[in-house]
Design an enzyme around this catalytic site. Structure first.
Site, PDB file in Angstrom:
ATOM      1  N   ASP A   1       0.849  -1.185   0.000  1.00 16.02           N
ATOM      2  CA  ASP A   1       0.000   0.000   0.000  1.00 16.02           C
ATOM      3  C   ASP A   1       0.887   1.238   0.000  1.00 16.02           C
ATOM      4  O   ASP A   1       1.993   1.238   0.568  1.00 16.02           O
ATOM      5  CB  ASP A   1      -0.910   0.000   1.222  1.00 16.02           C
ATOM      6  CG  ASP A   1      -1.994  -1.071   1.138  1.00 16.02           C
ATOM      7  OD1 ASP A   1      -2.193  -1.607   0.036  1.00 16.02           O
ATOM      8  OD2 ASP A   1      -2.610  -1.364   2.176  1.00 16.02           O
TER       9      ASP A   1
ATOM     10  N   ASP B   1       0.504   4.022   1.498  1.00 14.09           N
ATOM     11  CA  ASP B   1       0.518   4.814   2.732  1.00 14.09           C
ATOM     12  C   ASP B   1       1.243   4.122   3.877  1.00 14.09           C
ATOM     13  O   ASP B   1       1.126   4.544   5.033  1.00 14.09           O
ATOM     14  CB  ASP B   1      -0.916   5.151   3.157  1.00 14.09           C
ATOM     15  CG  ASP B   1      -1.784   3.912   3.338  1.00 14.09           C
ATOM     16  OD1 ASP B   1      -1.282   2.787   3.119  1.00 14.09           O
ATOM     17  OD2 ASP B   1      -2.973   4.070   3.688  1.00 14.09           O
TER      18      ASP B   1
ATOM     19  N   TRP C   1     -13.474  -1.460  -0.005  1.00 11.59           N
ATOM     20  CA  TRP C   1     -12.499  -1.698   1.050  1.00 11.59           C
ATOM     21  C   TRP C   1     -12.749  -3.026   1.761  1.00 11.59           C
ATOM     22  O   TRP C   1     -13.869  -3.378   2.085  1.00 11.59           O
ATOM     23  CB  TRP C   1     -12.573  -0.543   2.071  1.00 11.59           C
ATOM     24  CG  TRP C   1     -11.659  -0.734   3.234  1.00 11.59           C
ATOM     25  CD1 TRP C   1     -10.328  -0.463   3.307  1.00 11.59           C
ATOM     26  CD2 TRP C   1     -12.023  -1.282   4.498  1.00 11.59           C
ATOM     27  NE1 TRP C   1      -9.835  -0.795   4.538  1.00 11.59           N
ATOM     28  CE2 TRP C   1     -10.863  -1.309   5.300  1.00 11.59           C
ATOM     29  CE3 TRP C   1     -13.229  -1.762   5.027  1.00 11.59           C
ATOM     30  CZ2 TRP C   1     -10.865  -1.773   6.597  1.00 11.59           C
ATOM     31  CZ3 TRP C   1     -13.232  -2.242   6.327  1.00 11.59           C
ATOM     32  CH2 TRP C   1     -12.063  -2.247   7.103  1.00 11.59           C
TER      33      TRP C   1
ATOM     34  N   GLU D   1     -10.143  -8.619   0.645  1.00 13.27           N
ATOM     35  CA  GLU D   1      -9.247  -9.291  -0.313  1.00 13.27           C
ATOM     36  C   GLU D   1      -8.030  -9.888   0.383  1.00 13.27           C
ATOM     37  O   GLU D   1      -7.545 -10.959  -0.007  1.00 13.27           O
ATOM     38  CB  GLU D   1      -8.815  -8.319  -1.412  1.00 13.27           C
ATOM     39  CG  GLU D   1      -7.721  -7.345  -1.051  1.00 13.27           C
ATOM     40  CD  GLU D   1      -8.188  -6.195  -0.173  1.00 13.27           C
ATOM     41  OE1 GLU D   1      -7.334  -5.502   0.397  1.00 13.27           O
ATOM     42  OE2 GLU D   1      -9.410  -5.997  -0.071  1.00 13.27           O
ATOM     43  N   ASP D   2      -7.521  -9.237   1.437  1.00 11.67           N
ATOM     44  CA  ASP D   2      -6.352  -9.789   2.126  1.00 11.67           C
ATOM     45  C   ASP D   2      -6.695 -11.071   2.877  1.00 11.67           C
ATOM     46  O   ASP D   2      -5.882 -11.994   2.973  1.00 11.67           O
ATOM     47  CB  ASP D   2      -5.735  -8.747   3.065  1.00 11.67           C
ATOM     48  CG  ASP D   2      -6.773  -8.051   3.922  1.00 11.67           C
ATOM     49  OD1 ASP D   2      -7.973  -8.334   3.764  1.00 11.67           O
ATOM     50  OD2 ASP D   2      -6.390  -7.203   4.748  1.00 11.67           O
TER      51      ASP D   2
ATOM     52  N   MET E   1       1.730   4.541   9.201  1.00 12.82           N
ATOM     53  CA  MET E   1       0.754   4.818   8.151  1.00 12.82           C
ATOM     54  C   MET E   1       0.583   6.321   7.989  1.00 12.82           C
ATOM     55  O   MET E   1       0.464   7.053   8.976  1.00 12.82           O
ATOM     56  CB  MET E   1      -0.587   4.165   8.480  1.00 12.82           C
ATOM     57  CG  MET E   1      -1.695   4.530   7.488  1.00 12.82           C
ATOM     58  SD  MET E   1      -3.253   3.685   7.837  1.00 12.82           S
ATOM     59  CE  MET E   1      -2.891   2.095   7.087  1.00 12.82           C
TER      60      MET E   1
ATOM     61  N   HIS F   1      -4.906   9.758   6.228  1.00 16.53           N
ATOM     62  CA  HIS F   1      -5.650  10.283   5.085  1.00 16.53           C
ATOM     63  C   HIS F   1      -7.129  10.096   5.335  1.00 16.53           C
ATOM     64  O   HIS F   1      -7.551   9.290   6.185  1.00 16.53           O
ATOM     65  CB  HIS F   1      -5.246   9.558   3.791  1.00 16.53           C
ATOM     66  CG  HIS F   1      -5.425   8.075   3.857  1.00 16.53           C
ATOM     67  ND1 HIS F   1      -6.615   7.445   3.589  1.00 16.53           N
ATOM     68  CD2 HIS F   1      -4.544   7.090   4.197  1.00 16.53           C
ATOM     69  CE1 HIS F   1      -6.472   6.136   3.730  1.00 16.53           C
ATOM     70  NE2 HIS F   1      -5.234   5.888   4.100  1.00 16.53           N
TER      71      HIS F   1
ATOM     72  N   ARG G   1     -10.714   8.712   4.141  1.00 12.97           N
ATOM     73  CA  ARG G   1     -11.125   7.561   3.349  1.00 12.97           C
ATOM     74  C   ARG G   1     -11.706   8.015   2.012  1.00 12.97           C
ATOM     75  O   ARG G   1     -12.487   8.967   1.937  1.00 12.97           O
ATOM     76  CB  ARG G   1     -12.160   6.730   4.095  1.00 12.97           C
ATOM     77  CG  ARG G   1     -12.543   5.447   3.345  1.00 12.97           C
ATOM     78  CD  ARG G   1     -13.607   4.673   4.089  1.00 12.97           C
ATOM     79  NE  ARG G   1     -13.129   4.238   5.381  1.00 12.97           N
ATOM     80  CZ  ARG G   1     -12.391   3.154   5.580  1.00 12.97           C
ATOM     81  NH1 ARG G   1     -12.038   2.421   4.542  1.00 12.97           N
ATOM     82  NH2 ARG G   1     -12.010   2.808   6.790  1.00 12.97           N
TER      83      ARG G   1
END
Length: 369
Positions: free
Chosen positions: A213, A215, A275, A278-279, A305, A308, A310
């Protein structure tokens, strides 16, 4: 007196005749000898000519299969051949534990970070974000793949920290930012599949793939971005989770698989729009393939991280829990073998390669409730 003179003249004539005969015999012998030599001379050309055509190495032309060979002569005068230059030295293998690592790093996201500054700080990085150590030969060629959209601010910080870390780790690597075109719902795992395929199109020698990712920044450069015998989860202690795993099966943030491991699980799922989920599906795939996840020591697996807001187009997938429970049924049909996309642009920037793709639109979900 006349008889004596006549006898003498007769003997002289006989002697002259004998000399002439001897001269004639010598001339005949020499003639045949020279003829035989000429015949042997020309026969040598007629016999050896075809042999030279069949065996170029025996001819005067250079054998072009040799590393430093030149093309056969075109009939023009040849320039004097230059002596071969010195061969490049054979570099030793890169060490398993690179000597230039720093350890714990101070990571902050408050200082301005223009790309020009990051470029000045990394002069050895080539166009497209490619780097090769100048003093050793790495065992792996690593493609770092970032799913991306509207995160330019985060990308600058990521590049600022990660390029020096990866260089100190003596990696041969390339950075690929896979940018989702349009404003439809984000699909992280599908973008990672695209990155895997597009990186291999550019360099078929990639044998390790790090999925990160944009971030997340490691806080310790001893967390080596390499692939091993098992799939690896790097981001095991994020600051947003209190520097610990949120749950045992968590595989998000930053992970790494070699090429055979990735193909063994049929890549990542393509049907997780929005969101989350998937992981966990990837974790299930690894378990179903009979593999185990390796992790670094928690003291070097820490990440910060970049905060930010969303993305409004990255809302939670309402069907993610149902999909996670059916990984065994969907794993074979949904993955790297079924991904569909269109590359819109490939742009090689000084610090990374940007690949903008159209990955389609999500299906219409039935309303909840």
């Amino acid at each position: 007196m006349s008889r004596l003179l006549g006898g003498t003249l007769e003997r002289v004539c006989k002697a002259v005749l004998l000399l002439c005969l001897l001269h004639f015999l010598v001339a005949v012998i020499l003639y045949f000898d020279v003829y035989a030599q000429h015949l042997a001379f020309f026969s040598r050309f007629s016999v050896r000519g075809p042999a030279r055509a069949l065996h170029p190495a025996a001819s005067s032309s250079t054998n072009c299969s040799r590393p430093n060979a030149t093309a056969p002569s075109s009939g023009l005068p040849e320039a004097p051949s230059a002596r071969p230059g010195p061969t490049a030295p054979v570099l030793p293998p890169c060490p398993d534990s690179p000597p230039g690592l720093v350890g714990r790093l101070l990571i902050e996201f408050t200082s301005p970070m223009p790309l020009e500054r990051v470029q000045r700080e990394n002069p050895g990085v080539l166009l497209g974000g490619r780097y090769t150590p100048p003093d050793c030969t790495p065992a792996q060629t690593v493609a770092v793949i970032i799913p991306f959209r509207h995160r330019e601010h985060h990308l600058r910080y990521w590049l600022h920290y990660l390029h020096p870390i990866l260089r100190r780790q003596r990696l041969r690597y390339g950075i690929y930012v896979i940018n989702q075109h349009g404003e439809d719902t984000f699909n992280r795992a599908k973008l990672l599949n695209v990155g895997f395929l597009e990186a291999l199109k550019e360099d078929a020698t990639y044998n390790c793939f790090i999925f990160s990712d944009v971030d997340l920044v490691p806080m310790d450069d001893r967390n080596l971005y390499r692939c091993g015998d098992q799939p690896r989860h790097f981001a095991i202690a994020m600051d947003k989770f209190g520097f610990r795993l949120p749950y045992a099966g968590y595989f998000g943030g930053v992970s790494g698989l070699n090429k055979s491991q990735f193909l063994r699980i049929n890549g990542f799922p393509n049907e997780y729009w929005g969101w989350g989920g998937e992981d966990d599906d990837i974790f299930n795939r690894i378990s179903l393939a009979g593999m185990k996840i390796s992790r670094p020591d928690i003291r070097i697996g820490r990440y910060r991280m970049i905060k930010h807001d969303r993305d409004k187009h990255n809302e939670p997938n309402p069907q993610r829990f149902t999909k996670i429970q059916n990984t065994k049924l969907t794993m074979k049909r949904d993955g790297i073998g079924s991904v569909r996309y269109q590359v819109l642009e490939v742009s090689r920037q000084p610090l990374f390669t940007n690949i903008t793709v159209d990955i389609g639109r999500p299906p219409s979900w039935p309303p909840r409730g």
